[in-house]
Design a protein around this motif. Structure first.
Motif, PDB file in Angstrom:
ATOM      1  N   CYS A 139       3.891  -2.078   7.728  1.00 57.83           N
ATOM      2  CA  CYS A 139       4.500  -0.771   7.931  1.00 57.83           C
ATOM      3  C   CYS A 139       4.682  -0.560   9.435  1.00 57.83           C
ATOM      4  N   GLU A 192       8.800   5.102   3.805  1.00 58.04           N
ATOM      5  CA  GLU A 192       9.254   5.206   2.417  1.00 58.04           C
ATOM      6  C   GLU A 192       9.310   3.848   1.738  1.00 58.04           C
ATOM      7  N   ARG A 237       5.749   2.839   1.078  1.00 59.55           N
ATOM      8  CA  ARG A 237       5.207   3.589  -0.066  1.00 59.55           C
ATOM      9  C   ARG A 237       5.683   2.976  -1.386  1.00 59.55           C
ATOM     10  N   GLN A 258       3.045   1.428  -4.081  1.00 61.46           N
ATOM     11  CA  GLN A 258       2.943   2.051  -5.404  1.00 61.46           C
ATOM     12  C   GLN A 258       3.255   1.052  -6.512  1.00 61.46           C
ATOM     13  N   LEU A 286      -0.306   7.280   5.717  1.00 56.79           N
ATOM     14  CA  LEU A 286       0.188   6.756   4.443  1.00 56.79           C
ATOM     15  C   LEU A 286      -0.915   6.012   3.702  1.00 56.79           C
ATOM     16  N   GLU A 339      -2.960   8.574   2.092  1.00 58.49           N
ATOM     17  CA  GLU A 339      -2.225   9.211   0.987  1.00 58.49           C
ATOM     18  C   GLU A 339      -2.221   8.329  -0.266  1.00 58.49           C
ATOM     19  N   ILE A 340      -1.949   7.042  -0.070  1.00 57.50           N
ATOM     20  CA  ILE A 340      -1.865   6.108  -1.197  1.00 57.50           C
ATOM     21  C   ILE A 340      -3.257   5.726  -1.697  1.00 57.50           C
TER      22      ILE A 340
END
Length: 405
Positions: free
Chosen positions: A211, A219, A222, A226, A250, A253-254
């Protein structure tokens, strides 16, 4: 140095407790540790039936666990090494067609057998530096078949050498040149074709994404993470290495297992990782090799309660070293970690980041007998004598796999 305790990562002051046992010993049977205690107790328990390995005046450490490596690749990038000495930056070299894409070309051109022979030799480098387990990433193929080829080599190294390997799928390492104008097509290939095959063939335990600006944005990262989570893989990610583009946020978040690099991560990123219990994997050798001076904020991370890991980032471009003793020295001198914290970060904490804290990372009853004997009387000397050949012998499953001349 037993590092005895809970089978989990250590945080805060826990990272300074190495469980040192003076004049200690271990009884090993069938590749596992059967007992730990004083040498006298172990000798009595063995009852005269055991082979005795005398290590008086030495330090015995759990086998190092290197939780971030790029083991399998073709060729090298020694030309870029010289270019950086002449003033070129990592980004400039990559923009001119070098960097990751240079290694991709060489790796695609190599056969699976050629890559295995190269990786087998490098496995010996890790072992001679006291490392008995590594995480190893793909990412230098960037086609379905070439990524599978690399992951098969990683698995084979773990089966045919004493070095334990844990495979990570890093198809999201860079956009290959042939997809430069079709990023979405490559993302679909990653998610719809590569990930299912990797999972179907049981070639990796984790997935990773680079990243970073110029590689995969937030994005895109992500989406890859995911999809990997849906496929049942554990999640790791390269975050905030060259710029702070929100990679640590991120990761939190993930809910990734680790966020690696973090040279540019700020207080907000650290706080988010604490809340999400993401383990930071810090790679000071890549900062050193690139000639940079911005190291991760290790002290802030430890103070905040993060279970810090140190790793080599072994790769041909930005960290061509398999030596965790060297990484320990950098962590202590450049990031102001204490010697005890650095040892914890390369043993039990690294093992926890690979979901193996119940098997390796400390010297305790029931665990695998992976350990290194260092020819020094004080564990701090491992990092203090920079580049000195202090590894006397290395044991995997209780069997000596390296002995210094």
């Amino acid at each position: 140095m037993t590092l005895a305790g809970p089978a989990r990562a250590r945080r805060g002051l826990e990272m300074t407790d190495l469980g040192i046992l003076q004049n200690g010993g271990m009884l090993i049977r069938d590749g596992r540790i059967e007992a730990v205690g004083s040498s006298r107790e172990i000798e009595r328990e063995a009852g005269g039936q055991a082979e005795i390995i005398e290590a008086e005046g030495c330090v015995i450490v759990p086998g190092f666990v290197d939780a971030h490596t790029h083991l399998v690749f073709g060729g090298n990038r020694v030309d870029e090494f010289e270019q950086r000495a002449r003033g070129a930056t990592y980004q400039e070299i990559a923009a001119a067609g070098g960097g990751i894409r240079s290694t991709v070309r060489k790796t695609r051109a190599a056969s699976e057998e050629e890559l295995f022979n190269l990786a087998k030799e490098r496995a010996g480098w890790f072992l001679r530096n006291g490392t008995t387990t590594i995480e190893a990433k793909s990412g230098y193929g960037l086609t379905l078949e070439d990524e599978l080829k690399i992951l098969r080599v990683i698995r084979r190294v773990g089966r045919e050498t004493p070095l334990t390997t844990v495979g990570t799928f890093l198809g999201a390492h860079a956009i290959p040149p042939e997809f430069a104008e079709k990023r979405g097509v490559y993302l679909s290939l990653l998610i719809d074709e590569m990930l299912p095959r990797v999972r179907e063939e049981h070639l990796a335990e984790f997935a990773d994404v680079f990243c970073e600006r110029g590689y995969f944005d937030l994005e895109e990262s992500r989406s890859v993470l995911q999809a990997a989570a849906r496929s049942g893989l554990g999640l790791r990610m390269h975050a905030d290495q060259l710029t702070n583009n929100g990679g640590a946020l991120l990761a939190a978040e993930i809910g990734t297992v680790t966020a690696d690099h973090l040279e540019q991560t700020d207080a907000a990123g650290i706080a988010a990782m604490v809340t999400a219990r993401v383990q930071p994997v810090l790679l000071p050798a890549s900062v050193y090799a690139l000639g940079l001076d911005k190291y991760p904020e290790a002290r802030a991370m430890i103070s905040a309660g993060l279970a810090v890991v140190l790793a080599s980032d072994f790769n041909p471009g930005s960290s061509p070293t398999p030596s965790l003793p060297f990484v320990l020295s950098l962590a202590i001198t450049q990031m102001k970690m204490t010697p005890a914290e650095a040892i914890t970060a390369t043993t039990i904490n690294a093992a926890a980041s690979l979901r193996r804290a119940d098997q390796i990372g400390s010297l305790e009853t029931g665990k695998l007998a992976h350990f290194t004997i260092f020819a020094c009387a004080d564990y701090r000397e491992i990092a203090y004598w920079v580049g000195a050949p202090l590894v006397r012998s290395v044991f995997v499953h209780g069997r000596e796999v390296f002995a210094a001349p």
